[in-house]
Write a protein that holds these residues in place. Structure first.
Motif: not given
Length: 125
Positions: A9-15
């Motif tokens: 898991g983590g932080l990701v930008q849309a798309g």
């Protein structure tokens, strides 16, 4: 000992894309259907995907069809959830689980007996 450990898991930008892993111990992976669920704050835990143990049939929630792919690696005793084209609405804690109820409906949380600790997925706009 039956144990499930999620990671990825983590932080990701849309798309963007993210791949979650669920390492299973004991007979968790080899003898049981495995599922992925997610839960956003203030909402019920919802079904995401599942994969059967005998035939590797896959099942998906309508909201993730065409974007997410569940798979398993028998050699590594690991279940994966490949998430592509992520959207902010996908933000949630993701859990993997073992379907302990052999006759239970795989879409229902009540059919699963072992759960991982969860991994946070955050998709930014």
């Amino acid at each position: 000992q039956e144990q499930l450990v999620e990671s990825g898991g983590g932080l990701v930008q849309a798309g963007g894309s993210l791949r979650l892993s669920c390492a299973a111990s004991g007979r968790t992976f080899s003898d049981y259907t495995m599922g992925w669920f997610r839960q956003a704050p203030g909402k019920e835990r919802e079904f995401v995907a599942a994969i059967s143990w005998r035939t590797s049939n896959t099942y998906y929630a309508d909201s993730v069809k065409g974007r997410f792919t569940i798979s398993r690696d028998n050699a590594e005793n690991t279940v994966y959830l490949q998430m592509n084209t992520l959207r902010p609405v996908d933000t949630a804690v993701y859990y993997c689980a073992r379907k302990g109820d052999r006759s239970g409906n795989l879409y229902y949380t009540s059919s699963y007996d072992y759960w991982g600790q969860g991994t946070q997925v955050t998709v930014s706009s």
